[in-house]
Write a protein that holds these residues in place. Structure first.
Motif, PDB file in Angstrom:
ATOM      1  N   UNK A 232     -36.873  21.006  14.748  1.00 33.18           N
ATOM      2  CA  UNK A 232     -37.478  22.237  15.270  1.00 33.18           C
ATOM      3  C   UNK A 232     -37.161  23.462  14.426  1.00 33.18           C
ATOM      4  N   UNK A 233     -37.008  23.259  13.128  1.00 27.13           N
ATOM      5  CA  UNK A 233     -36.801  24.362  12.193  1.00 27.13           C
ATOM      6  C   UNK A 233     -38.023  24.442  11.281  1.00 27.13           C
ATOM      7  N   UNK A 234     -38.650  25.606  11.217  1.00 28.36           N
ATOM      8  CA  UNK A 234     -39.820  25.788  10.353  1.00 28.36           C
ATOM      9  C   UNK A 234     -39.348  25.910   8.898  1.00 28.36           C
ATOM     10  N   UNK A 235     -39.728  24.970   8.031  1.00 26.10           N
ATOM     11  CA  UNK A 235     -39.246  25.016   6.634  1.00 26.10           C
ATOM     12  C   UNK A 235     -39.570  26.316   5.929  1.00 26.10           C
TER      13      UNK A 235
ATOM     14  N   UNK B 297     -38.469  17.813   6.189  1.00 26.97           N
ATOM     15  CA  UNK B 297     -37.716  17.057   7.190  1.00 26.97           C
ATOM     16  C   UNK B 297     -37.094  17.967   8.233  1.00 26.97           C
ATOM     17  N   UNK B 298     -36.960  19.252   7.940  1.00 22.50           N
ATOM     18  CA  UNK B 298     -36.356  20.189   8.891  1.00 22.50           C
ATOM     19  C   UNK B 298     -37.186  20.330  10.160  1.00 22.50           C
ATOM     20  N   UNK B 299     -38.484  20.068  10.048  1.00 18.37           N
ATOM     21  CA  UNK B 299     -39.345  20.208  11.224  1.00 18.37           C
ATOM     22  C   UNK B 299     -38.961  19.221  12.331  1.00 18.37           C
TER      23      UNK B 299
ATOM     24  N   UNK C  19     -24.717  15.645   7.530  1.00 11.44           N
ATOM     25  CA  UNK C  19     -24.364  17.053   7.701  1.00 11.44           C
ATOM     26  C   UNK C  19     -25.597  17.939   7.629  1.00 11.44           C
ATOM     27  N   UNK C  20     -26.525  17.606   6.715  1.00 12.89           N
ATOM     28  CA  UNK C  20     -27.775  18.362   6.626  1.00 12.89           C
ATOM     29  C   UNK C  20     -28.510  18.338   7.965  1.00 12.89           C
TER      30      UNK C  20
ATOM     31  N   UNK D  43     -30.700  18.006  -2.458  1.00 12.78           N
ATOM     32  CA  UNK D  43     -31.326  16.737  -2.118  1.00 12.78           C
ATOM     33  C   UNK D  43     -32.106  16.810  -0.806  1.00 12.78           C
ATOM     34  N   UNK D  44     -31.966  17.928  -0.114  1.00  9.40           N
ATOM     35  CA  UNK D  44     -32.648  18.093   1.169  1.00  9.40           C
ATOM     36  C   UNK D  44     -34.161  18.206   0.968  1.00  9.40           C
TER      37      UNK D  44
END
Length: 245
Positions: free
Chosen positions: A101-104, A96-98, A65-66, A91-92
């Motif tokens: 294509x999401x800038x942490x 890893x969001x990169x 889901x994350x 826990x995220x």
């Protein structure tokens, strides 16, 4: 006096307006790259001014889901807006969001002690029109709490994501959509080493005034890839494997 079908259509549009769905002008529907999944929603448009509920009972479903939400955030945050992510036991791994294509650095993580704090912060954050989305991880969400969150998003237009973790406390809510995302084995291109792109079983369990469904989706580096649509009622599935958006 219009025809019966015209009257029914007008009544459906009025009901959608009362429930927080705003009409979209012809040719101006903003799709976010979910392909056939978006067709399951009213007007074939992913509802941004809404609360989306994700059932994440098992750790692997929470991780899936994350990732899926990160893919949605990539579309919702493309205009430069920020997002708030709230939890009591996060826990995220932000870096890893990169991969989606999401800038942490555009995600504001808020780790709090209690779920009451998490829900209070979410409600207040959802009123901030400058945000793209607010995500909160909680064990449960009551009908009254969900109504307060929905009222907040209707005022601001910010999208809300709730990750519910306790299967024993699955009360009814007024969330626009209820999702369950499960991980699937990745598929490697022939001759390529390493791991393939993340792949999920996407089950849209409930959607207000829409059509629930079941899909196999993959994150293909720059967007979602629709691999399969599963039509459970007929016991039939179709492989499509096409890029979306």
């Amino acid at each position: 006096m219009g025809t019966k079908s015209e009257l029914v259509y007008k009544l459906q549009q009025d009901i959608l307006m009362w429930q927080g769905f705003k009409p979209v002008a012809a040719g101006k529907a903003e799709r976010i790259g979910l392909g056939a999944i978006e067709d399951a929603f009213p007007g074939s448009v992913f509802p941004k001014r809404a609360i989306h509920e994700f059932i994440t009972v098992f750790p692997e479903d929470a991780a899936a889901s994350d990732g899926f939400i990160a893919g949605l955030l990539a579309a919702l945050m493309k205009d430069g807006a920020a997002c708030i992510w709230i939890s009591t036991a996060r826990r995220l791994f932000p870096a890893a969001l990169s991969a989606f294509n999401v800038a942490p650095e555009r995600i504001i993580f808020m780790d709090v002690d209690t779920e009451n704090d998490a829900l209070w912060i979410m409600e207040e954050a959802l009123r901030c029109e400058g945000l793209a989305a607010v995500v909160a991880e909680v064990d449960a969400l009551s009908l009254v709490e969900s109504r307060r969150l929905q009222l907040a998003v209707e005022e601001s237009g910010v999208t809300g994501f709730i990750l519910r973790k306790d299967a024993r406390r699955m009360a009814s809510t007024i969330a626009t959509a209820r999702w369950q995302i499960s991980p699937l084995p990745s598929v490697l291109e022939e001759g390529m080493p390493g791991l393939g792109f993340p792949r999920w079983q996407v089950n849209l369990l409930k959607v207000r005034n829409g059509v629930p469904g079941n899909w196999v989706m993959e994150w293909a580096g720059t967007g979602f890839l629709e691999v399969k649509r599963v039509l459970q009622q007929d016991g039939w599935s179709a492989d499509e494997n096409r890029q979306i958006g």
